[in-house]
Design a protein around this motif. Sequence first.
Motif, short mmCIF file in Angstrom:
data_model
loop_
_atom_site.label_atom_id
_atom_site.label_comp_id
_atom_site.label_asym_id
_atom_site.label_seq_id
_atom_site.Cartn_x
_atom_site.Cartn_y
_atom_site.Cartn_z
N ALA A 57 0.69 -1.30 -0.16
CA ALA A 57 -0.06 -0.14 -0.17
C ALA A 57 0.79 1.10 -0.11
O ALA A 57 0.45 2.34 -0.53
N LEU A 58 2.10 1.24 0.63
CA LEU A 58 2.94 2.21 0.58
C LEU A 58 3.83 2.69 -0.55
O LEU A 58 3.96 3.81 -1.05
N ASN A 59 3.99 1.66 -1.41
CA ASN A 59 4.87 1.92 -2.56
C ASN A 59 4.26 2.83 -3.58
O ASN A 59 4.93 3.69 -4.12
N PRO A 60 3.04 2.90 -4.07
CA PRO A 60 2.38 3.65 -4.82
C PRO A 60 2.56 5.17 -4.27
O PRO A 60 2.70 6.05 -4.99
N VAL A 61 2.26 5.47 -3.05
CA VAL A 61 2.34 6.74 -2.35
C VAL A 61 4.02 7.10 -2.78
O VAL A 61 4.32 8.39 -3.02
N LEU A 62 4.99 6.24 -2.46
CA LEU A 62 6.16 6.74 -2.34
C LEU A 62 6.65 6.92 -3.74
O LEU A 62 7.33 8.01 -4.09
N ARG A 63 6.16 6.13 -4.66
CA ARG A 63 6.39 6.33 -6.17
C ARG A 63 5.77 7.69 -6.81
O ARG A 63 6.47 8.37 -7.34
N GLY A 64 4.58 7.94 -6.34
CA GLY A 64 3.77 9.13 -6.81
C GLY A 64 4.60 10.35 -6.21
O GLY A 64 5.07 11.51 -6.93
N TRP A 65 5.05 10.43 -4.84
CA TRP A 65 5.92 11.41 -4.20
C TRP A 65 7.18 11.59 -5.10
O TRP A 65 7.57 12.81 -5.18
N MET A 66 7.76 10.52 -5.23
CA MET A 66 9.01 10.76 -6.04
C MET A 66 8.74 10.99 -7.51
O MET A 66 9.78 11.95 -7.76
N TYR A 67 7.91 10.63 -8.10
CA TYR A 67 7.45 11.50 -9.53
C TYR A 67 7.36 12.82 -9.49
O TYR A 67 7.62 13.85 -10.31
N TYR A 68 6.76 13.38 -8.46
CA TYR A 68 6.25 14.68 -8.19
C TYR A 68 7.60 15.49 -7.94
O TYR A 68 7.69 16.64 -8.36
N PHE A 69 8.33 14.91 -7.29
CA PHE A 69 9.69 15.77 -6.87
C PHE A 69 10.99 15.22 -7.53
O PHE A 69 12.08 15.36 -7.01
N GLN A 70 10.58 14.64 -8.78
CA GLN A 70 12.06 14.03 -9.51
C GLN A 70 12.98 15.01 -9.75
O GLN A 70 14.01 14.61 -9.96
N TYR A 71 12.77 16.26 -9.79
CA TYR A 71 13.72 17.14 -10.01
C TYR A 71 14.59 17.68 -9.04
O TYR A 71 15.44 18.69 -9.24
N LEU A 79 14.84 5.33 -6.98
CA LEU A 79 13.92 5.53 -7.87
C LEU A 79 14.49 7.09 -8.44
O LEU A 79 14.09 7.30 -9.61
N HIS A 80 15.26 7.90 -7.44
CA HIS A 80 15.51 9.00 -8.01
C HIS A 80 16.57 8.94 -8.87
O HIS A 80 16.60 9.82 -9.96
N GLN A 81 17.35 8.25 -8.59
CA GLN A 81 18.56 7.94 -9.53
C GLN A 81 18.16 7.68 -10.94
O GLN A 81 18.57 7.87 -11.90
N ARG A 82 17.14 6.47 -10.84
CA ARG A 82 16.45 6.02 -12.13
C ARG A 82 15.79 7.19 -13.12
O ARG A 82 16.02 7.19 -14.23
#
Length: 123
Positions: A16-30, A115-118
């Motif tokens: 349940a936590l993974n989609p939240v972390l992915r979404g958060w990282m995609y938002y702050f990817q820069y 994820l940030h590195q990728r």
Amino acid sequence: MCLRGRGRSLARTIEALNPVLRGWMYYFQYTQGRTALEALDVWVRHRLRVIAWRQWKRPRTRESRLRALGIDAHRAWKSSVNGRGPWWNAGASHMTHALPPKFFARMGLVSLVDLHQRLQRST
């Protein structure tokens, strides 16, 4: 998320936590701050250890789980009856040895730093 993680396995909590972390990282990817991402990764794993400690509830269960995760019998017993709270125990060496970052990676927990590195390589 479930109240304090009880009633839900660690695997389902991570699921349940993974989609939240992915979404958060995609938002702050820069973002350029790697240290903040590392600190968040550490905090998430610490919080998952708190959930595990609370789920184990009784000292006998805590001792048997720690022993099953590779902690020697005496240390597992001393750790299970230390009387300290879940947050303290989750940061203590017995829990970080029993549930290291590799354990959470095998369970499928998303690492914000990885994820940030990728994401940085793909742009």
